[in-house]
Design an enzyme around this catalytic site. Structure first.
Site, mmCIF file in Angstrom:
data_model
loop_
_atom_site.group_PDB
_atom_site.id
_atom_site.type_symbol
_atom_site.label_atom_id
_atom_site.label_comp_id
_atom_site.label_asym_id
_atom_site.label_seq_id
_atom_site.Cartn_x
_atom_site.Cartn_y
_atom_site.Cartn_z
ATOM 1 N N CYS A 1 -14.733 -34.672 -26.672
ATOM 2 C CA CYS A 1 -15.602 -34.102 -27.707
ATOM 3 C C CYS A 1 -16.878 -34.897 -27.957
ATOM 4 O O CYS A 1 -17.872 -34.339 -28.431
ATOM 5 C CB CYS A 1 -14.818 -33.979 -29.005
ATOM 6 S SG CYS A 1 -13.246 -33.130 -28.828
ATOM 7 N N HIS B 1 -19.969 -33.148 -34.167
ATOM 8 C CA HIS B 1 -19.100 -32.365 -33.293
ATOM 9 C C HIS B 1 -18.505 -31.226 -34.101
ATOM 10 O O HIS B 1 -17.980 -31.425 -35.209
ATOM 11 C CB HIS B 1 -17.995 -33.246 -32.716
ATOM 12 C CG HIS B 1 -16.896 -32.468 -32.081
ATOM 13 N ND1 HIS B 1 -17.128 -31.457 -31.168
ATOM 14 C CD2 HIS B 1 -15.541 -32.522 -32.251
ATOM 15 C CE1 HIS B 1 -15.977 -30.935 -30.792
ATOM 16 N NE2 HIS B 1 -14.996 -31.564 -31.432
ATOM 17 N N ASN C 1 -14.430 -24.647 -31.556
ATOM 18 C CA ASN C 1 -14.551 -26.001 -30.999
ATOM 19 C C ASN C 1 -14.792 -25.884 -29.498
ATOM 20 O O ASN C 1 -13.893 -25.511 -28.747
ATOM 21 C CB ASN C 1 -13.268 -26.783 -31.286
ATOM 22 C CG ASN C 1 -13.306 -28.209 -30.766
ATOM 23 O OD1 ASN C 1 -14.136 -28.572 -29.939
ATOM 24 N ND2 ASN C 1 -12.394 -29.039 -31.239
#
Length: 319
Positions: free
Chosen positions: A113, A245, A275
């Site tokens: 990530c 993020h 995500n």
């Protein structure tokens, strides 16, 4: 010393949109359950004929066009991804081939990530060292390929996409008002908690210890993000935008608040995209710039965190 600067951005997502109601027909969940826990409404999911390097190449081509550069002008390609299935050719090599580049250096970076902010720092360092002059930095992931579509706690989180930045040498960087185009990186990890986010098995599947990640992110990361601002010589209240993020709206909002960026636009692309791992930061930033929500030259905090329980952040000047 030569510095570097982000001069253009681009993003790309597959056309297929998966809504919360669509997921409710697949697993035991609901729009209310998903929205209240993670804030996500929709996510884009690519098909089997849309590999990761295709998503990355689309985003890279858009960034190059925005920069007014040809693919042959690039001498370094960095692709941050954790969803490459083949070990070789790398995603960066595949992107270079798709875009008909000349002979760039090609490297993949897997920090999950926080991959894009790590890759951006590496591009900055490489240019500062004189080993490259123009870099294409891409975050691209097909999280749908590694999702367990029977697990309601994880499949509702994930989406596919890519975001790209063109980074060029900037000889005037030391004298640029407001600081360099790409500020110093602050990066690190918590090795003893590395298993809190996992991609493993055959076939590979995504899994995480959600509560552990949530507690770590909301309590430990805000002071680190403030240190990123301090290293860049920018006070949090001077930030024009904060792009974290895009993992979970319940993480993004409290972390942004605790940083103290009271005047900043806070990226909330997770609502529409889910995500997307390494793609989330460049994609969210590209959309903010495309919509005209951040002025050119304004300071923007980029801060990635997640897999490996790693993190990396820097303040950049908006292209």
């Amino acid at each position: 010393m030569t510095g570097s600067r982000v001069v253009a951005l681009g993003h790309y997502q597959p056309a297929k949109v998966l809504t919360n109601d669509d997921l409710a027909a697949m697993v035991d969940t609901s729009d209310e359950w998903i929205t209240s826990r993670v804030g996500i409404k929709t996510r884009h999911v690519g098909g089997p004929d849309e590999p990761v390097d295709e998503l990355a190449a689309h985003a890279g081509a858009k960034a190059l066009a925005s920069a007014g550069l040809q693919p042959s002008d690039i001498d370094l390609v960095l692709v941050a991804t954790s969803t490459a299935i083949d070990r070789s050719p790398s995603m960066a090599a595949r992107v270079a081939a798709r875009l008909s580049m000349g002979s760039p250096a090609v490297l993949d970076i897997n920090v999950v990530c926080s991959g894009f902010t790590h890759a951006l720092a590496m591009a900055d360092h490489t240019i500062r060292a004189g080993a490259a002059t123009r870099a294409l930095v891409i975050g691209a992931d097909k999280m749908g390929d590694i999702a367990d579509w029977t697990d309601r706690s994880t499949c509702v989180l994930l989406g596919d996409g890519a975001g790209a930045a063109v980074v060029t040498a900037d000889p005037s960087a030391p004298d640029t008002p407001g600081g360099p185009g790409i500020g110093p990186v602050l990066w690190g990890s918590v090795p003893e908690m590395g298993n809190a986010v996992r991609i493993g098995g055959t076939p590979p599947r995504f899994a995480q210890e959600g509560q552990s990640v949530y507690r770590w992110a909301t309590t430990q990361l805000p002071p680190i993000a403030r240190q990123v601002c301090e290293k860049a010589g920018v006070a949090p209240e001077e930030l024009a935008a904060v792009v974290l993020h895009q993992a979970n709206l319940r993480i993004i909002e409290p972390v942004a608040r605790k940083i103290g960026a009271v005047n900043a636009v806070v990226a909330r692309d997770v609502v529409d995209s889910g995500n997307t791992s390494a793609a989330s930061i460049p994609m969210a930033l590209s959309k903010l710039v495309e919509r005209g929500e951040v002025a050119a030259g304004a300071p923007v905090l980029l801060f990635g965190f997640g897999g490996n329980l790693s993190y990396a952040g820097q303040v950049i000047r908006c292209p």
